[in-house]
Scaffold this active site. Structure first.
Site, mmCIF file in Angstrom:
data_model
loop_
_atom_site.group_PDB
_atom_site.id
_atom_site.type_symbol
_atom_site.label_atom_id
_atom_site.label_comp_id
_atom_site.label_asym_id
_atom_site.label_seq_id
_atom_site.Cartn_x
_atom_site.Cartn_y
_atom_site.Cartn_z
ATOM 1 N N ASP A 73 -14.112 -1.249 6.535
ATOM 2 C CA ASP A 73 -14.542 0.296 5.862
ATOM 3 C C ASP A 73 -15.572 0.142 6.165
ATOM 4 O O ASP A 73 -16.635 -0.577 5.774
ATOM 5 C CB ASP A 73 -13.692 -0.213 4.459
ATOM 6 C CG ASP A 73 -13.607 1.483 4.088
ATOM 7 O OD1 ASP A 73 -12.043 1.971 3.621
ATOM 8 O OD2 ASP A 73 -14.935 2.317 4.085
ATOM 9 N N ILE A 74 -16.216 1.795 6.761
ATOM 10 C CA ILE A 74 -17.701 1.727 6.151
ATOM 11 C C ILE A 74 -18.035 2.488 5.463
ATOM 12 O O ILE A 74 -19.242 2.073 5.242
ATOM 13 C CB ILE A 74 -17.768 4.240 7.328
ATOM 14 C CG1 ILE A 74 -18.512 3.894 7.666
ATOM 15 C CG2 ILE A 74 -17.354 4.714 6.262
ATOM 16 C CD1 ILE A 74 -18.951 5.045 9.061
ATOM 17 N N VAL B 144 -7.521 9.782 5.027
ATOM 18 C CA VAL B 144 -6.950 9.706 6.589
ATOM 19 C C VAL B 144 -5.815 9.518 6.698
ATOM 20 O O VAL B 144 -5.534 8.516 5.882
ATOM 21 C CB VAL B 144 -7.972 8.564 7.371
ATOM 22 C CG1 VAL B 144 -7.767 8.340 9.272
ATOM 23 C CG2 VAL B 144 -9.652 8.856 6.911
ATOM 24 N N HIS C 17 -3.377 2.987 7.062
ATOM 25 C CA HIS C 17 -3.573 2.082 6.688
ATOM 26 C C HIS C 17 -3.826 1.244 5.724
ATOM 27 O O HIS C 17 -3.397 1.958 4.222
ATOM 28 C CB HIS C 17 -5.028 2.747 6.678
ATOM 29 C CG HIS C 17 -5.460 3.654 6.078
ATOM 30 N ND1 HIS C 17 -5.447 5.458 6.303
ATOM 31 C CD2 HIS C 17 -6.577 3.479 5.012
ATOM 32 C CE1 HIS C 17 -5.901 5.587 5.260
ATOM 33 N NE2 HIS C 17 -6.128 4.900 4.880
ATOM 34 N N ASN D 65 -2.920 3.988 0.073
ATOM 35 C CA ASN D 65 -3.356 5.275 -0.497
ATOM 36 C C ASN D 65 -2.459 6.732 -0.465
ATOM 37 O O ASN D 65 -2.340 6.031 1.135
ATOM 38 C CB ASN D 65 -4.640 5.746 -0.772
ATOM 39 C CG ASN D 65 -5.582 4.441 -1.386
ATOM 40 O OD1 ASN D 65 -5.449 4.411 -2.013
ATOM 41 N ND2 ASN D 65 -7.237 4.867 -0.866
ATOM 42 N N HIS E 246 -5.823 -1.343 2.878
ATOM 43 C CA HIS E 246 -7.602 -1.667 2.664
ATOM 44 C C HIS E 246 -6.186 -3.342 2.094
ATOM 45 O O HIS E 246 -5.865 -3.017 1.364
ATOM 46 C CB HIS E 246 -7.106 -0.581 0.906
ATOM 47 C CG HIS E 246 -7.978 0.419 1.302
ATOM 48 N ND1 HIS E 246 -9.191 0.792 1.702
ATOM 49 C CD2 HIS E 246 -6.888 1.611 1.706
ATOM 50 C CE1 HIS E 246 -9.107 2.523 1.913
ATOM 51 N NE2 HIS E 246 -8.142 2.573 1.725
HETATM 52 P P1 AMP Z 1 -7.813 6.019 2.325
HETATM 53 O O1 AMP Z 1 -8.859 7.427 1.559
HETATM 54 O O2 AMP Z 1 -7.178 4.909 1.814
HETATM 55 O O3 AMP Z 1 -7.291 7.698 3.338
HETATM 56 O O4 AMP Z 1 -9.435 5.487 2.895
HETATM 57 C C1 AMP Z 1 -10.055 6.724 4.137
HETATM 58 C C2 AMP Z 1 -11.004 4.919 4.806
HETATM 59 O O5 AMP Z 1 -11.702 5.308 5.315
HETATM 60 C C3 AMP Z 1 -12.544 5.944 3.224
HETATM 61 O O6 AMP Z 1 -11.775 3.861 2.623
HETATM 62 C C4 AMP Z 1 -13.109 5.150 4.206
HETATM 63 O O7 AMP Z 1 -14.463 4.901 3.868
HETATM 64 C C5 AMP Z 1 -12.574 4.847 5.810
HETATM 65 N N1 AMP Z 1 -14.001 5.166 7.015
HETATM 66 C C6 AMP Z 1 -13.565 6.851 7.224
HETATM 67 N N2 AMP Z 1 -14.155 6.850 8.189
HETATM 68 C C7 AMP Z 1 -14.246 5.927 8.542
HETATM 69 C C8 AMP Z 1 -15.298 5.185 10.135
HETATM 70 N N3 AMP Z 1 -15.812 5.938 10.923
HETATM 71 N N4 AMP Z 1 -15.018 3.761 10.279
HETATM 72 C C9 AMP Z 1 -14.558 2.631 9.021
HETATM 73 N N5 AMP Z 1 -14.371 2.830 7.842
HETATM 74 C C10 AMP Z 1 -13.670 4.794 7.670
#
Ligand code: AMP
Ligand code: ZN
Length: 116
Positions: free
Chosen positions: A31-32, A97, A101, A88, A103
């Site tokens: 995760d970024i 996103v 996915h 989520n 976490h």
């Molecule tokens: P969610 O809120 O469950 O949709 O989680 C989306 C996750 O994607 C968040 O924890 C972000 O930090 C992560 N995220 C967004 N863009 C990227 C990226 N380019 N590379 C890695 N993680 C990302």
């Protein structure tokens, strides 16, 4: 693959990520914005928007996602210490996103609350 989906682009390699694990069914990357020393996103290669869109035709994607989580925590040496997995879903679930996915969080003492 959805053209406009961030995680489909990451799986395809057109957007860079720090890959942790990959097999036929799943892709996992860091995760970024990590919320723990180990914070990995485990993504089925098949595009499904969210847990809300799971049905009998696509629910098989969950098995390799959870098996990947177990492999990663073994690889990282935190299986016995412990870890957390979270999906989520939709706005009030905090989903940003819309590609399903999981976490995976580990590497520190995680709080007892559910983040409510
Ligand atoms: P969610 O809120 O469950 O949709 O989680 C989306 C996750 O994607 C968040 O924890 C972000 O930090 C992560 N995220 C967004 N863009 C990227 C990226 N380019 N590379 C890695 N993680 C990302
Ligand atoms: Zn996607």
């Amino acid at each position: 693959m959805l053209k406009e989906c961030l995680f489909c682009k990451i799986i395809a390699g057109s957007i860079k990520s720090e890959k942790v694990y990959e097999d036929e069914h799943v892709f996992a990357f860091k995760d970024i914005h990590p919320k723990a020393p180990i914070h990995v996103l485990i993504v089925p290669k098949q595009h499904i928007d969210s847990l809300a869109k799971l049905d009998e035709s696509n629910a098989d994607v969950l098995k390799p996602v959870f098996l990947a989580a177990q492999k990663i925590v073994k690889e990282e040496g935190v299986l016995e210490r412990g870890f957390r997995t979270v999906f989520n879903c939709n706005p009030e679930g905090g989903q940003l996103v819309y590609h399903l996915h999981l976490h995976l969080l580990a590497g520190k003492q995680l709080g007892g609350g559910m983040g409510a």
